[in-house]
Design a protein around this motif. Sequence first.
Motif, PDB file in Angstrom:
ATOM      1  N   THR A 118       5.560   4.999 -15.160  1.00  0.00           N
ATOM      2  CA  THR A 118       6.130   3.661 -15.361  1.00  0.00           C
ATOM      3  C   THR A 118       5.515   2.688 -14.362  1.00  0.00           C
ATOM      4  O   THR A 118       4.770   3.081 -13.475  1.00  0.00           O
ATOM      5  N   GLU A 119       5.863   1.439 -14.500  1.00  0.00           N
ATOM      6  CA  GLU A 119       5.327   0.387 -13.629  1.00  0.00           C
ATOM      7  C   GLU A 119       6.244   0.068 -12.451  1.00  0.00           C
ATOM      8  O   GLU A 119       5.980  -0.863 -11.712  1.00  0.00           O
ATOM      9  N   ASP A 120       7.335   0.822 -12.275  1.00  0.00           N
ATOM     10  CA  ASP A 120       8.286   0.506 -11.205  1.00  0.00           C
ATOM     11  C   ASP A 120       8.320   1.609 -10.138  1.00  0.00           C
ATOM     12  O   ASP A 120       9.047   2.579 -10.256  1.00  0.00           O
ATOM     13  N   PRO A 121       7.546   1.429  -9.058  1.00  0.00           N
ATOM     14  CA  PRO A 121       7.529   2.423  -7.974  1.00  0.00           C
ATOM     15  C   PRO A 121       8.759   2.302  -7.083  1.00  0.00           C
ATOM     16  O   PRO A 121       9.446   1.283  -7.083  1.00  0.00           O
ATOM     17  N   PHE A 122       9.018   3.339  -6.308  1.00  0.00           N
ATOM     18  CA  PHE A 122      10.048   3.267  -5.287  1.00  0.00           C
ATOM     19  C   PHE A 122       9.602   2.270  -4.223  1.00  0.00           C
ATOM     20  O   PHE A 122       8.410   2.036  -4.029  1.00  0.00           O
ATOM     21  N   VAL A 123      10.554   1.689  -3.521  1.00  0.00           N
ATOM     22  CA  VAL A 123      10.263   0.663  -2.515  1.00  0.00           C
ATOM     23  C   VAL A 123       9.344   1.206  -1.424  1.00  0.00           C
ATOM     24  O   VAL A 123       8.400   0.532  -0.997  1.00  0.00           O
ATOM     25  N   LEU A 124       9.596   2.440  -0.958  1.00  0.00           N
ATOM     26  CA  LEU A 124       8.764   3.034   0.083  1.00  0.00           C
ATOM     27  C   LEU A 124       7.305   3.130  -0.359  1.00  0.00           C
ATOM     28  O   LEU A 124       6.383   2.857   0.417  1.00  0.00           O
ATOM     29  N   ASP A 125       7.081   3.508  -1.607  1.00  0.00           N
ATOM     30  CA  ASP A 125       5.716   3.594  -2.124  1.00  0.00           C
ATOM     31  C   ASP A 125       5.057   2.227  -2.205  1.00  0.00           C
ATOM     32  O   ASP A 125       3.868   2.084  -1.939  1.00  0.00           O
ATOM     33  N   ALA A 126       5.821   1.209  -2.577  1.00  0.00           N
ATOM     34  CA  ALA A 126       5.270  -0.147  -2.645  1.00  0.00           C
ATOM     35  C   ALA A 126       4.850  -0.634  -1.258  1.00  0.00           C
ATOM     36  O   ALA A 126       3.811  -1.288  -1.107  1.00  0.00           O
ATOM     37  N   VAL A 127       5.640  -0.311  -0.249  1.00  0.00           N
ATOM     38  CA  VAL A 127       5.285  -0.675   1.127  1.00  0.00           C
ATOM     39  C   VAL A 127       4.024   0.066   1.555  1.00  0.00           C
ATOM     40  O   VAL A 127       3.125  -0.514   2.171  1.00  0.00           O
ATOM     41  N   MET A 128       3.941   1.355   1.222  1.00  0.00           N
ATOM     42  CA  MET A 128       2.743   2.134   1.549  1.00  0.00           C
ATOM     43  C   MET A 128       1.505   1.548   0.879  1.00  0.00           C
ATOM     44  O   MET A 128       0.420   1.555   1.442  1.00  0.00           O
ATOM     45  N   LYS A 129       1.661   1.033  -0.332  1.00  0.00           N
ATOM     46  CA  LYS A 129       0.531   0.422  -1.035  1.00  0.00           C
ATOM     47  C   LYS A 129       0.043  -0.822  -0.304  1.00  0.00           C
ATOM     48  O   LYS A 129      -1.156  -1.034  -0.160  1.00  0.00           O
ATOM     49  N   LYS A 130       0.981  -1.639   0.165  1.00  0.00           N
ATOM     50  CA  LYS A 130       0.596  -2.860   0.897  1.00  0.00           C
ATOM     51  C   LYS A 130      -0.205  -2.505   2.153  1.00  0.00           C
ATOM     52  O   LYS A 130      -1.216  -3.132   2.447  1.00  0.00           O
ATOM     53  N   VAL A 131       0.247  -1.496   2.875  1.00  0.00           N
ATOM     54  CA  VAL A 131      -0.462  -1.048   4.074  1.00  0.00           C
ATOM     55  C   VAL A 131      -1.816  -0.465   3.680  1.00  0.00           C
ATOM     56  O   VAL A 131      -2.841  -0.755   4.302  1.00  0.00           O
ATOM     57  N   GLY A 132      -1.845   0.354   2.637  1.00  0.00           N
ATOM     58  CA  GLY A 132      -3.089   0.957   2.177  1.00  0.00           C
ATOM     59  C   GLY A 132      -4.109  -0.065   1.721  1.00  0.00           C
ATOM     60  O   GLY A 132      -5.311   0.100   1.943  1.00  0.00           O
ATOM     61  N   ASP A 133      -3.647  -1.140   1.090  1.00  0.00           N
ATOM     62  CA  ASP A 133      -4.561  -2.195   0.645  1.00  0.00           C
ATOM     63  C   ASP A 133      -5.224  -2.899   1.827  1.00  0.00           C
ATOM     64  O   ASP A 133      -6.355  -3.361   1.724  1.00  0.00           O
ATOM     65  N   LYS A 134      -4.514  -2.994   2.944  1.00  0.00           N
ATOM     66  CA  LYS A 134      -5.082  -3.620   4.143  1.00  0.00           C
ATOM     67  C   LYS A 134      -6.107  -2.704   4.814  1.00  0.00           C
ATOM     68  O   LYS A 134      -7.091  -3.166   5.364  1.00  0.00           O
ATOM     69  N   VAL A 135      -5.850  -1.404   4.753  1.00  0.00           N
ATOM     70  CA  VAL A 135      -6.719  -0.440   5.436  1.00  0.00           C
ATOM     71  C   VAL A 135      -7.942  -0.083   4.592  1.00  0.00           C
ATOM     72  O   VAL A 135      -9.062  -0.052   5.094  1.00  0.00           O
ATOM     73  N   ILE A 136      -7.713   0.205   3.310  1.00  0.00           N
ATOM     74  CA  ILE A 136      -8.794   0.638   2.430  1.00  0.00           C
ATOM     75  C   ILE A 136      -9.045  -0.437   1.387  1.00  0.00           C
ATOM     76  O   ILE A 136      -8.191  -0.714   0.543  1.00  0.00           O
ATOM     77  N   LYS A 137     -10.193  -1.026   1.441  1.00  0.00           N
ATOM     78  CA  LYS A 137     -10.563  -2.063   0.466  1.00  0.00           C
ATOM     79  C   LYS A 137     -11.175  -1.395  -0.763  1.00  0.00           C
ATOM     80  O   LYS A 137     -11.644  -0.281  -0.712  1.00  0.00           O
ATOM     81  N   GLY A 138     -11.176  -2.095  -1.864  1.00  0.00           N
ATOM     82  CA  GLY A 138     -11.792  -1.583  -3.081  1.00  0.00           C
ATOM     83  C   GLY A 138     -10.756  -1.221  -4.124  1.00  0.00           C
ATOM     84  O   GLY A 138      -9.551  -1.249  -3.893  1.00  0.00           O
ATOM     85  N   ALA A 139     -11.264  -0.839  -5.268  1.00  0.00           N
ATOM     86  CA  ALA A 139     -10.403  -0.513  -6.407  1.00  0.00           C
ATOM     87  C   ALA A 139     -10.137   0.989  -6.477  1.00  0.00           C
ATOM     88  O   ALA A 139     -10.869   1.799  -5.915  1.00  0.00           O
TER      89      ALA A 139
END
Length: 183
Positions: free
Chosen positions: A118-139
Amino acid sequence: MEQLFYLLIPLGLCLFYLGIKYTIRFGRAKMLYEMPYVNKEGTFTLEQSGTYGVWLSGKMFTKAPIGEFGFNLVDETTGRTIPLFLSVMRARVNSFTHSRMELYTFDASPGTYRLSVTEDPFVLDAVMKKVGDKVIKGAVDYNLFTIQIYTHTSFVLRFISIWMIAIGLIIAVLGGVLPNTLV
């Protein structure tokens, strides 16, 4: 009296062996189902009741899609949605090229189940994604990832196994050192 300390060596080695044995058994758990991430939906059958884990598996050192998705698990026979529980102390198993991480756990009885992304992640996973996007660039290359179902192993059992290894080594070393220091 000194000879009693020598008994610590086999005791320590026994604890060390059992700790290694159970840790390896956890890492070699049998996969019950695998679905490519890009499929977004799949059906699997469970033979027995128990607690199971939903794992994300993929290539090491690549950006993972964690935080971009959630899951919906439905019992095909009853149509009931099975609740998924976030795995807070997430287990990981790594090889040289691939890694897998337990994302969620669920309790199920024997039967057929439909797992959909589904398109609705848990809040903790969404926060991890934000941090991951800052650390690892790219698709994210979604073709490198699969969703897997394994039998769940309790964090407590993994924790005890690791401590058995450490304590077993300490006891075995003390069994060899203490008699020589008391003389």
